[in-house]
Scaffold this active site. Structure first.
Site, PDB file in Angstrom:
ATOM      1  N   LEU A 180       0.825  -1.219   0.000  1.00 19.99           N
ATOM      2  CA  LEU A 180       0.000   0.000   0.000  1.00 19.99           C
ATOM      3  C   LEU A 180       0.856   1.265   0.000  1.00 19.99           C
ATOM      4  O   LEU A 180       0.347   2.362   0.223  1.00 19.99           O
ATOM      5  CB  LEU A 180      -0.969   0.002   1.187  1.00 19.99           C
ATOM      6  CG  LEU A 180      -2.047  -1.088   1.188  1.00 19.99           C
ATOM      7  CD1 LEU A 180      -3.066  -0.846   2.304  1.00 19.99           C
ATOM      8  CD2 LEU A 180      -2.777  -1.181  -0.134  1.00 19.99           C
ATOM      9  N   GLY A 181       2.139   1.111  -0.228  1.00 22.58           N
ATOM     10  CA  GLY A 181       2.990   2.289  -0.441  1.00 22.58           C
ATOM     11  C   GLY A 181       3.403   3.016   0.827  1.00 22.58           C
ATOM     12  O   GLY A 181       3.673   4.223   0.783  1.00 22.58           O
ATOM     13  N   ALA A 203       6.882   5.006   0.583  1.00 16.88           N
ATOM     14  CA  ALA A 203       6.857   6.215  -0.246  1.00 16.88           C
ATOM     15  C   ALA A 203       6.002   7.299   0.414  1.00 16.88           C
ATOM     16  O   ALA A 203       6.324   8.500   0.341  1.00 16.88           O
ATOM     17  CB  ALA A 203       6.311   5.889  -1.639  1.00 16.88           C
ATOM     18  N   ASP A 225       4.995   4.108  -7.408  1.00 16.45           N
ATOM     19  CA  ASP A 225       4.538   4.374  -6.031  1.00 16.45           C
ATOM     20  C   ASP A 225       4.685   5.850  -5.662  1.00 16.45           C
ATOM     21  O   ASP A 225       3.733   6.489  -5.207  1.00 16.45           O
ATOM     22  CB  ASP A 225       5.384   3.568  -5.027  1.00 16.45           C
ATOM     23  CG  ASP A 225       4.932   2.133  -4.912  1.00 16.45           C
ATOM     24  OD1 ASP A 225       4.200   1.671  -5.809  1.00 16.45           O
ATOM     25  OD2 ASP A 225       5.329   1.475  -3.927  1.00 16.45           O
TER      26      ASP A 225
END
Ligand code: PMV
Length: 313
Positions: A106-107, A110, A152
């Site tokens: 789910l990033g 980042a 991302d």
């Protein structure tokens, strides 16, 4: 000086993960229900230049100087300072918190980098643009993944649906008709670098079958883009399930992900797939809004540790 807050959402890759590392397109959208947040306050009592870092979610309480250069939080701070041309930071306290599950597609990494870049540049009085924030998150990702595609950091920094091809300017994707997905978390943390590294090894040993699989994924992404832009959301579910089958062939799924995908389909989802690096982490299911609760319950019964319902855009 008042505290300054920076934040960034999570994301899901709707179509095209892994193949995007090899030049095929991907489609990703922000997930605004989960966010990383960074609050920075001045620390007038602290020694000159001391940056204190608190990240309760990962039990981190330290100073910037004491962290290794490849620590992702330290790297995001240093990249931001470098971008702003600042050699010595004022004494400050950074508090990082996030509702995005870690290492689960789910990033989260980042988003934390983007939130740090926003909070720190705001605190120093020169807020960065979304593109600059995206570049900082990309540089930090490079330390960990080695070869991130850049999808991302882009979707997270711009917080908009994107059509992304590595090395090209991204395109904002027009989503003609909103649709609902349910995200199910296997609860298994799975570092993206591992899955990406394994795919690379197999691709290097025998490129042709992988190139064919990446091409097929690329075609699905093209069809999904058309469906999104023309409001044919009913086409998306079957495309997702086909994308999942190709990801299984690339060997980035897992029994737990496959179980959640099957459970979602049996509960009435029109399609489902893993999202992100795979091997664990999260999957997504395409649903009618009124089915979302039943699909979420089926996912939990099949082992999901939590579910998120999200309407896109
Ligand atoms: O697992 P995540 O959320 O970091 O997504 C990774 C997506 C990949 O395509 C597998 C890697 C990349 O750099 O695009």
């Amino acid at each position: 000086m008042p505290a300054v807050v920076g934040s960034a959402p999570g994301k899901i890759i709707l179509f095209g993960e892994h193949a995007v590392v090899y030049g095929r397109p991907a489609i990703a959208v922000p997930v605004t229900q989960v966010r990383a947040k960074v609050t920075i306050s001045a620390d007038p009592a602290g020694p000159r230049g001391q940056v204190r870092l608190t990240a309760g979610d990962i039990h981190l309480e330290n100073t910037l100087d004491a962290l290794p250069p490849n620590d992702p939080l330290a790297a995001a701070i240093r990249c931001t300072a470098e971008q702003l041309g600042i050699i010595q930071l004022p004494a400050m306290h950074l508090r990082v918190s996030s509702t995005i599950p870690i290492a689960s597609g789910l990033g989260s990494g980042a988003a934390v980098s983007a939130a740090i870049a926003r909070a720190l540049s705001g605190f120093l009085g020169c807020p960065l643009t979304d593109e600059q924030v995206s570049q900082i998150a990309f540089k930090v990702d490079q330390l960990h993944h080695g070869t991130p595609s850049g999808v991302d950091n882009t979707v997270i920094a711009y917080a908009q649906p994107v059509y992304f091809v590595r090395g090209q300017p991204f395109e904002r994707l027009l989503v003609e008709r909103p649709f609902t997905v349910v995200i199910g978390n296997t609860g298994i943390a799975s570092p993206t670098s591992q899955a990406v590294g394994d795919v690379r090894q197999r691709w290097q040993a025998d490129p042709l079958p992988y190139e064919r699989l990446f091409d097929e994924i690329g075609e699905i992404v093209g069809q999904a883009r058309q469906a999104l832009e023309t409001g044919r959301v009913e086409a998306l579910g079957p495309l997702m399930t086909r994308n999942h089958a190709l990801l299984q062939q690339i060997d980035v799924s897992s029994p737990e992900l496959d179980r959640l995908v099957s459970a979602a389909l049996q509960a009435g989802a029109s399609g489902a797939k893993l999202c992100g690096g795979g091997r664990g982490g999260n999957m997504i299911a395409m649903v009618e809004a009124e089915q979302a609760a039943a699909v979420a319950a089926a996912l939990r019964a099949a082992g999901a540790v939590n579910t998120i319902q999200s309407t896109i855009p």
